[in-house]
Design a protein around this motif. Structure first.
Motif, PDB file in Angstrom:
ATOM      1  N   ALA A 406      19.604  47.117  26.067  1.00 58.42           N
ATOM      2  CA  ALA A 406      19.962  46.972  24.668  1.00 58.42           C
ATOM      3  C   ALA A 406      20.884  48.093  24.322  1.00 58.42           C
ATOM      4  O   ALA A 406      20.702  49.191  24.750  1.00 58.42           O
ATOM      5  N   VAL A 506      26.068  42.380  20.987  1.00 66.97           N
ATOM      6  CA  VAL A 506      24.993  42.464  19.891  1.00 66.97           C
ATOM      7  C   VAL A 506      24.579  43.800  20.305  1.00 66.97           C
ATOM      8  O   VAL A 506      23.935  44.294  21.291  1.00 66.97           O
ATOM      9  N   HIS A 508      21.461  46.729  18.632  1.00 68.24           N
ATOM     10  CA  HIS A 508      20.117  46.964  17.853  1.00 68.24           C
ATOM     11  C   HIS A 508      20.187  48.179  16.994  1.00 68.24           C
ATOM     12  O   HIS A 508      20.675  49.168  17.421  1.00 68.24           O
ATOM     13  N   SER A 538      19.363  43.166  14.687  1.00 69.65           N
ATOM     14  CA  SER A 538      20.303  42.950  15.588  1.00 69.65           C
ATOM     15  C   SER A 538      21.716  42.743  14.601  1.00 69.65           C
ATOM     16  O   SER A 538      21.742  42.178  13.782  1.00 69.65           O
TER      17      SER A 538
END
Length: 552
Positions: A406, A506, A508, A538
């Motif tokens: 992430a 994407v 976080h 997100s």
């Protein structure tokens, strides 16, 4: 301010360099008792808070911890190459990666970093006291406390551990350069060049101070040679330092600069930068404490006098001139000029004459003042950082919901407009006057600590956009241009930073503010978790082009 310039005459007359005249005919013999017992106590006092806390209260401490953990994992092959790559280039901050990499073979990365911080602080303090001892001067309690406060200054607050270790190396190099000018040694050229190379690979800014000090010595030697119609002294200086100069130039040319960007000079930072000695928070009250520390060292220098030769005094003045001309931001490296002041104050402390056999009442008052400053600073640190323990627990809980691979952005507590220094001082005074604990959001405003959550992301295959990239571990090119919201100061800064999110990525976002209604509709947000006042979103770009934000 009185100072003794008779040392060169002493050398010419055959008086050993360890003896110092006091300007009134007396000769100070070398102190027989070892001063290192006091040095050990001061180093213990300096490192104990770091050993207890792991150094998390330094702004960039958690950032270094993330890097050290990542570097160790990459060496062990425990993480992939989704976000980072290893670089084999030389760079000015090499020491921290080398030392922690070696220590991580026997201890955990967290312990390795803690030991490196203690090494940097201990080397700084010990080298300053060792330098005084080599000059034949005893280091009493007043000077020990001043050196301790100089070590606990803005560079340590920002987490510039390489720089602090580099200053310890610089103190050794300066003493050797001064002694070489008085009594040349055949092996100095090579040994000094090796020390300067180690300094250069640790931090480039101590090298700048070292070069300026040596340049000041050269100016005096050249002036004397000019007056006497010869080139002996200046030629000897150049012969002693030619190899060091060549190696510094070569390293500067081949080393990776680490950062590139704007260079700016600001008069305001020159004024506030003077008061960075002993300043370990972003609170305006710290400037007053720093003023008291500067007043203490100035009073001791005036009362006792400085034992310096003309060459040493010229070197010190050129270092002060470096502070004046040094920009605030050098190629996007911040606080460049401010970090020089504690080192200059420490050099002055080294040059201050040792205490007389009979202690005076005013000097006892200086000791009480310095001890009171240290006590006040300890109280401030506990007062500020106690609320962040709860916030640290929140970070530990919310980061558990972040998946592997992430990209992580951090949004600190911000307002519509950033409060100025006067408003922050009013807030703090209001909290203290009512004996209220500092809220986590206020603590962030005072302490400026956007990297605390990196401790809980360390060791995971994620990309926090605020992690350093000017070390051995580099981001791969595909992720070089990601926005960094960690340094945002207002809500508009957050919106402008997120507007640079690349399409089809994407991210976080760990945020201290509610982002649901704060951003333009082109940013697609989805709240994943909420723990206390911290939210996890997100975020992705829904529009094809760069967002255009209206003024205001």
């Amino acid at each position: 301010m009185p100072y003794c310039s008779a040392m060169e005459d002493q050398h010419a007359a055959g008086v050993p360099g360890s003896q110092r005249q006091d300007g009134r005919g007396a000769v100070y013999l070398p102190v027989r008792q070892s001063p290192y017992g006091g040095a050990a106590l001061v180093i213990l006092a300096a490192t104990l808070p770091i050993l207890i806390s792991g150094g998390i209260f330094f702004v960039d401490g958690p950032n270094h911890f993330f890097r050290v953990t990542l570097w160790e994992a990459m060496l062990a092959g425990d993480v992939g190459n989704e976000f980072f790559r290893a670089s084999g280039d030389l760079y000015p901050n090499l020491t921290i990666d080398v030392v922690t990499g070696i220590l991580s073979k026997v201890v955990s990365p967290a312990v390795a970093l803690t030991l490196f911080i203690c090494l940097a602080i201990g080397a700084y303090i010990f080298a300053a006291i060792w330098w005084r001892q080599q000059r034949g001067e005893r280091t009493d309690l007043q000077l020990l406390l001043i050196i301790l406060l100089a070590a606990y200054s803005e560079p340590l607050y920002w987490g510039l551990f390489n720089y602090i270790l580099g200053l310890g190396i610089m103190f050794v190099a300066l003493h050797r350069a001064i002694e070489q000018h008085r009594a040349p040694s055949a092996g100095f050229v090579v040994s000094q060049a090796l020390i300067v190379v180690a300094m250069c690979l640790t931090s480039i800014f101590p090298v700048m101070l070292y070069v300026c000090f040596c340049f000041g010595m050269l100016l005096v030697a050249a002036h004397d040679d000019w007056c006497e119609g010869r080139l002996a002294d200046s030629a000897n200086l150049l012969k002693s330092h030619w190899l060091s100069a060549i190696l510094v130039v070569v390293l500067t040319m081949v080393m990776e600069p680490g950062q590139t960007g704007r260079t700016e000079w600001h008069l305001a930072t020159k004024i506030t930068g003077v008061f960075t000695v002993g300043k370990t928070t972003n609170l305006s009250l710290e400037y007053l404490l720093s003023l008291l520390v500067l007043g203490a060292i100035a009073w001791l220098a005036w009362r006792r006098g400085l034992i310096v030769s003309r060459c040493e005094l010229a070197g010190l003045l050129v270092c002060c001139l470096l502070f004046v001309v040094m920009p605030k931001d050098l190629m996007s490296v911040g606080a460049v000029d401010r970090r020089l002041v504690p080192a200059i104050v420490t050099i002055i402390a080294v040059f201050v004459r040792g205490p007389s056999p009979s202690a005076s009442r005013p000097e006892a008052g200086v000791t009480a003042l310095l001890a009171g400053i240290i006590a006040a600073k300890l109280g401030l640190l506990f007062y500020f950082w106690a609320p962040l323990r709860d916030l640290d627990a929140v970070y530990a809980q919310i980061t558990k919901t972040i998946p592997a691979n992430a990209i992580v952005l951090f949004v600190p507590p911000v307002e519509e407009t950033r409060p100025d220094a006067i408003e922050r001082a009013r807030r703090f005074a209001r909290l203290v006057s009512t004996l209220q604990p500092v809220p986590a959001s206020e603590a962030h405003v005072f302490v400026q600590h956007p990297h605390l959550l990196l401790r809980h992301l360390a060791g995971r295959n994620v990309l926090p956009t605020q992690v350093f990239s000017n070390f051995w571990v580099k981001r791969i090119p595909e992720f070089q241009d990601l926005p960094d919201t960690a340094t945002s100061q207002t809500l508009a800064d957050v919106a402008a930073a997120l507007a640079w999110l690349p399409p089809d990525i994407v991210s976080h976002v760990i945020s201290h503010i509610d982002l649901d209604d704060a951003l333009a509709p082109d940013i697609s947000l989805r709240k994943i978790a909420e723990v206390g006042s911290v939210r996890l979103y997100s975020a992705a770009r829904a529009g094809p082009g760069l967002l255009q934000w209206p003024d205001g």
